[in-house]
Design a protein around this motif. Sequence first.
Motif, short mmCIF file in Angstrom:
data_model
loop_
_atom_site.label_atom_id
_atom_site.label_comp_id
_atom_site.label_asym_id
_atom_site.label_seq_id
_atom_site.Cartn_x
_atom_site.Cartn_y
_atom_site.Cartn_z
N ILE A 99 0.69 -1.12 -0.02
CA ILE A 99 0.01 -0.02 -0.03
C ILE A 99 0.95 1.32 0.04
N PRO A 100 0.67 2.17 -1.07
CA PRO A 100 1.63 3.37 -1.11
C PRO A 100 1.35 4.20 0.21
N THR A 101 2.19 4.69 0.83
CA THR A 101 2.31 5.46 1.98
C THR A 101 2.67 6.82 1.76
N ILE A 102 1.99 7.88 2.61
CA ILE A 102 2.52 9.17 2.50
C ILE A 102 4.11 9.83 2.84
N GLY A 103 4.51 8.68 4.05
CA GLY A 103 5.92 8.84 4.29
C GLY A 103 6.63 8.77 2.77
N ALA A 104 6.65 7.49 2.38
CA ALA A 104 7.51 6.88 1.18
C ALA A 104 7.29 8.06 -0.12
N VAL A 105 6.09 8.65 -0.11
CA VAL A 105 5.65 9.65 -1.22
C VAL A 105 6.91 10.87 -0.77
N ALA A 106 6.94 11.28 0.44
CA ALA A 106 7.80 12.48 0.71
C ALA A 106 9.14 11.97 0.54
N ALA A 107 9.39 10.80 0.97
CA ALA A 107 10.98 10.57 1.21
C ALA A 107 11.50 10.51 -0.34
N MET A 108 10.72 10.22 -1.46
CA MET A 108 10.95 9.87 -2.64
C MET A 108 10.85 11.17 -3.37
N ASN A 109 10.15 12.13 -2.71
CA ASN A 109 9.67 13.45 -3.67
C ASN A 109 8.89 12.97 -4.75
N ASN A 110 7.89 12.16 -4.46
CA ASN A 110 6.92 11.45 -5.78
C ASN A 110 5.90 12.36 -6.10
N TYR A 151 17.88 25.69 8.78
CA TYR A 151 18.26 24.57 8.15
C TYR A 151 16.88 23.85 7.74
N ASP A 152 16.97 23.99 6.38
CA ASP A 152 15.69 23.68 5.50
C ASP A 152 15.67 22.09 5.58
N LEU A 153 15.29 21.35 6.70
CA LEU A 153 15.55 19.80 6.57
C LEU A 153 14.17 19.28 5.72
N VAL A 154 13.34 20.15 5.64
CA VAL A 154 12.06 19.67 4.92
C VAL A 154 12.46 19.38 3.32
N LYS A 155 13.31 20.28 2.77
CA LYS A 155 13.72 20.08 1.45
C LYS A 155 14.77 18.82 1.34
N LEU A 156 15.53 18.88 2.64
CA LEU A 156 16.60 17.74 2.61
C LEU A 156 16.02 16.58 2.64
N LEU A 157 15.19 16.31 3.46
CA LEU A 157 14.63 14.86 3.38
C LEU A 157 13.71 14.63 2.49
N ALA A 158 12.99 15.50 1.74
CA ALA A 158 12.23 15.24 0.24
C ALA A 158 13.32 14.53 -0.49
N THR A 163 17.77 7.98 3.31
CA THR A 163 19.49 7.89 3.63
C THR A 163 19.79 9.07 4.70
N LEU A 164 18.92 10.02 5.07
CA LEU A 164 19.49 10.97 6.09
C LEU A 164 18.62 10.89 7.32
N GLY A 165 17.55 10.10 7.31
CA GLY A 165 16.47 10.09 8.50
C GLY A 165 15.38 9.19 7.86
N VAL A 166 14.60 8.96 9.11
CA VAL A 166 13.58 8.07 8.67
C VAL A 166 12.31 8.86 9.02
N LEU A 167 11.43 9.25 8.09
CA LEU A 167 10.20 10.16 8.08
C LEU A 167 9.25 9.45 9.34
N THR A 168 8.53 10.10 9.87
CA THR A 168 7.72 9.64 10.85
C THR A 168 6.25 10.47 10.81
N GLU A 169 6.53 11.58 10.24
CA GLU A 169 5.29 12.59 10.06
C GLU A 169 5.70 13.53 8.95
#
Length: 374
Positions: A99-110, A151-158, A163-169
């Motif tokens: 099932i596609p999840t929103i965290g994976a979408v964000a982590a991949m910048n899908n 430090y714009d971690l939002v853009k870095l994590l997308a 590989t930089l961190g595991v998104l939880t929210e």
Amino acid sequence: MSATMHVPTTEAELAEAIASTQAPLAIQGGGTQGVSSDAGSALSLSGISGVTLYEPGALTLVARAGTPVADITQMLDEEGQRLAFDPRDLRTVLGTDGIPTIGAVAAMNNSGPARVTAGACRDFMLGVRFVDGQGEIISNGGRVMKNVTGYDLVKLLAGSHGTLGVLTEVSLKVLPKPDMTAVLLLNGLTDADAVAAMSDALGSPFEVTGAARAQKGVDGHPVTMIRIEGFEDSVSYRLANLKERLGRFGDVAVETDQARTKAGWAWVRDCEVFQGVSGNLWRVSVKPSDAPDLVARLAPDNALFDWGGGLVWMVLPPETDPRAQMVGVSGHATLVRGQGYGRFQPEAPGVAQLSAALRKKFDPRGILNPGLMG
């Protein structure tokens, strides 16, 4: 990869799992993309799920990483809203389930076909919570677009693929759904003429929200698709004017049936043209003007141009490496399905040095999806 999968159900449990391990971890969301590292114990975010905040009037939504995209889509739909970046669901062509999840979408910048004008997933991300490679919980950003941090971690994590961190929210900006969608169809164009027509449409004042072209459409013939969305009167006006403008490229048909336009763009978004086609599936990002010549050199059986030609999907034989054909061409190629090559194109030395420094900062032990991105 280990057959055993750890599925934490809380952020604290995830942090403890990462902090207490010395072994590499293969991070994944719903397991639909097949992009986690091949080395390490599997760690799934599917257990950390649920929408924690939704304010339709403020166009904001906060969801835990494992929340199914379908649940979010349904919730938004009930309020006449949507994820404007329209993430792709490639399960059909990848042969995966889950099932596609929103965290994976964000982590991949899908991001789907609307990216060419609306922006990418990262452009709609307001804030993130994640666990770094040492098990520390970090929050960055907020629920408003003007949130400012050092430090714009939002853009870095997308797009970091875990590989930089595991998104939880993830906190997201959402947009209203359009009242109407219309599509202009140009049949039989060459690749070069199709890219010229898409570029003309995207450069027009008529607010095009999608421009795609398949060398072989559903009927086996070339088709170029231009999408317009919005209020009905506005769509009708822009549709008529754009149809006249594009007439110099050939006959222009119009599709306004809402079910057909929705299905047609889902077909583009999810690369359904490659369903059942064997070979390596590549995603090539180039300047639209370079796309026709590159595709001609690679000579795939079919190619799907999206983003006005700035993104080209194609299935190639295992022995064909598109990167070898990109000398002198600005862009990069990603192996989405298949073997024999690294998934991501090697970075330029300066970029690789910066990427390595970031990974060392956020994952000094090198345990989060090691080797996935270099």
